[in-house]
Design an enzyme around this catalytic site. Structure first.
Site, PDB file in Angstrom:
ATOM      1  N   SER A  85       0.817  -1.215   0.000  1.00 34.61           N
ATOM      2  CA  SER A  85       0.000   0.000   0.000  1.00 34.61           C
ATOM      3  C   SER A  85       0.847   1.261   0.000  1.00 34.61           C
ATOM      4  CB  SER A  85      -0.911   0.003   1.230  1.00 34.61           C
ATOM      5  OG  SER A  85      -0.175   0.193   2.417  1.00 34.61           O
ATOM      6  N   THR A 205      -2.072   2.820   3.384  1.00 33.46           N
ATOM      7  CA  THR A 205      -1.281   4.047   3.478  1.00 33.46           C
ATOM      8  C   THR A 205      -0.561   3.969   4.796  1.00 33.46           C
ATOM      9  OG1 THR A 205      -2.919   5.398   2.305  1.00 33.46           O
ATOM     10  CG2 THR A 205      -1.546   6.575   3.855  1.00 33.46           C
ATOM     11  N   THR A 223       1.719   6.949   0.489  1.00 26.81           N
ATOM     12  CA  THR A 223       0.861   5.882  -0.012  1.00 26.81           C
ATOM     13  C   THR A 223       1.063   5.632  -1.501  1.00 26.81           C
ATOM     14  OG1 THR A 223      -1.458   5.170  -0.094  1.00 26.81           O
ATOM     15  CG2 THR A 223      -1.043   7.442  -0.660  1.00 26.81           C
ATOM     16  N   ARG A 233      -5.134   9.824 -10.697  1.00 26.29           N
ATOM     17  CA  ARG A 233      -6.001   9.980  -9.517  1.00 26.29           C
ATOM     18  C   ARG A 233      -5.141  10.344  -8.299  1.00 26.29           C
ATOM     19  NH1 ARG A 233      -6.133   7.482  -4.177  1.00 26.29           N
ATOM     20  NH2 ARG A 233      -8.262   7.503  -3.449  1.00 26.29           N
ATOM     21  N   THR A 256      -6.186   7.232   6.810  1.00 27.71           N
ATOM     22  CA  THR A 256      -6.061   6.220   5.771  1.00 27.71           C
ATOM     23  C   THR A 256      -7.497   5.815   5.400  1.00 27.71           C
ATOM     24  OG1 THR A 256      -6.009   4.360   7.324  1.00 27.71           O
ATOM     25  CG2 THR A 256      -3.885   5.321   6.736  1.00 27.71           C
ATOM     26  N   GLY A 257      -7.611   5.102   4.286  1.00 25.42           N
ATOM     27  CA  GLY A 257      -8.943   4.684   3.862  1.00 25.42           C
ATOM     28  C   GLY A 257      -9.412   5.437   2.635  1.00 25.42           C
TER      29      GLY A 257
END
Ligand code: ASP
Length: 357
Positions: A85, A205, A223, A233, A256-257
């Site tokens: 990640s 991340t 990340t 992106r 994160t997420g």
């Protein structure tokens, strides 16, 4: 190491009759300064940051600045091919190219730097630091960021490990018609978008924040972003205020997420502001989760009970060395190192409990 931490009582989050209770949305301000001695060193990180937190604390104990410590810590994860990640070994975009996002913020000088969609450089957090120190800008992206990194002597390398390439190939070969390019849809449309295929989407991340021996606060987030994303992106990680925010008078927060949700909420700056108003780090992180839940209106992003069908996790510490985390869904943990024991994982607070299967 001698602890200089003293608990102060001016932080008021609950009303107490007759002693200057604070009501109606007005909170006692969190006022701390480095000279007060009212702080203790601490490092926190996302759950993949146990080693990073240990390394950062080792440096902090040697008297190093919190940002030096944070960058040394996250660099370990950036270089780890096993962590898919972040950095080297990170899962690539939909064309099989690893693109990295990172940000850093240095509390004592009130500066920050970031890079987004950076290819071929293993340590985006280090490039973010050079953006902060050697330009008059805050954020460099794509080709410009790569040229800048080259100019500063960063080595270019292929970041796609064999394992990540295989994972990408598998995804590519099993691609469903539901991808990130969404058909025309409205607020009531359900059942479109790759989020449906939660098992196939991969977020991850490292965010790491620290208070050093001087009571200064810094943080970093790095990340490879959302796996198999549309090239170009950019997530929340390199956006100061969203994936990271530091204010040396108050503390630091990171995330994160699902970056898209956090970009729309700018949660890290809000968490720092909630802490300034007197909220504990955990309560501040929880408020950020609640805001995201309230702000999510598109049915394709909600489950049958109207709750977000994705997760976002927040990590925060204040200048006194208090820390906390929260996520939308239960089960999240985060890494903590207070210098007296090894790094450990701590449960984050949450809004909704995941159904046990
Ligand atoms: N927040 C990151 C992004 O959206 C990904 C993650 O933390 O999982 O790029």
């Amino acid at each position: 190491m001698k602890r200089t931490f003293k608990r102060r009582t001016f932080l008021q989050t609950t009303a107490t009759a007759g002693v200057g209770a604070v009501f109606a949305g007005k909170f006692a301000e969190l006022k701390l300064d480095a000279a007060s001695g009212d702080h203790r060193p601490v490092v926190i990180a996302s759950a993949n940051g146990l080693q990073a937190a240990a390394r950062a604390m080792e440096l902090i104990k040697q008297g190093k600045d919190a940002l030096d410590a944070v960058i040394a810590g996250v660099s370990l994860v950036e270089a780890d091919p096993e962590d898919n990640s972040v950095g080297y070994g990170g899962l690539p975009n939909e064309e099989g190219v690893v693109e990295l996002d990172a940000s850093v913020m240095h509390g004592p000088t009130g500066r920050g730097g970031s890079v987004a969609a950076l290819r071929n450089i293993m340590h985006p957090s280090q490039v973010a630091r050079v953006v902060m120190e050697r330009t008059d800008h805050v954020l460099l992206v794509g080709e410009g960021a790569l040229r800048f990194a080259r100019a500063h002597g960063f080595k270019e390398e292929n970041l796609l490990t064999e394992e990540a390439r295989q994972a990408w190939l598998k995804w590519k070969e099993n691609l469903s018609p539901n991808d990130d390019w969404l058909p025309s849809h409205d607020i009531n449309t359900k059942g479109i978008g790759k989020l449906l295929e939660a098992a196939r989407r991969h977020y991850g991340t490292i965010n790491c924040n620290a208070v050093d021996l001087q009571g200064n606060v810094s943080g970093g987030t790095t990340t490879s972003g959302l796996a198999f994303k549309i090239p170009g992106r950019v997530g929340d990680s390199p956006i100061l205020g969203a994936g990271l925010y530091v204010d040396n008078e108050v503390g630091a927060a990171g995330s994160t997420g699902r970056g898209e949700a956090n970009l729309l909420a700018c949660s890290s700056v809000n968490i720092v502001e909630f802490m300034r108003q007197g909220k504990s780090p955990e309560a501040a992180c929880r408020l950020a989760c609640e805001r995201i839940a309230r702000q999510t209106k598109m049915k394709r992003l909600l489950d049958d009970d109207g709750r977000p069908n994705f997760d976002v996790k927040f990590y925060a510490l204040n200048k006194r060395g208090e820390f906390g985390g929260a996520s939308i869904w239960s089960g999240a943990k985060f890494a903590v190192n207070t210098g007296d024991t090894e790094s450990r994982l701590v449960d984050a607070a949450f809004l909704y409990k995941r159904a046990t299967r």
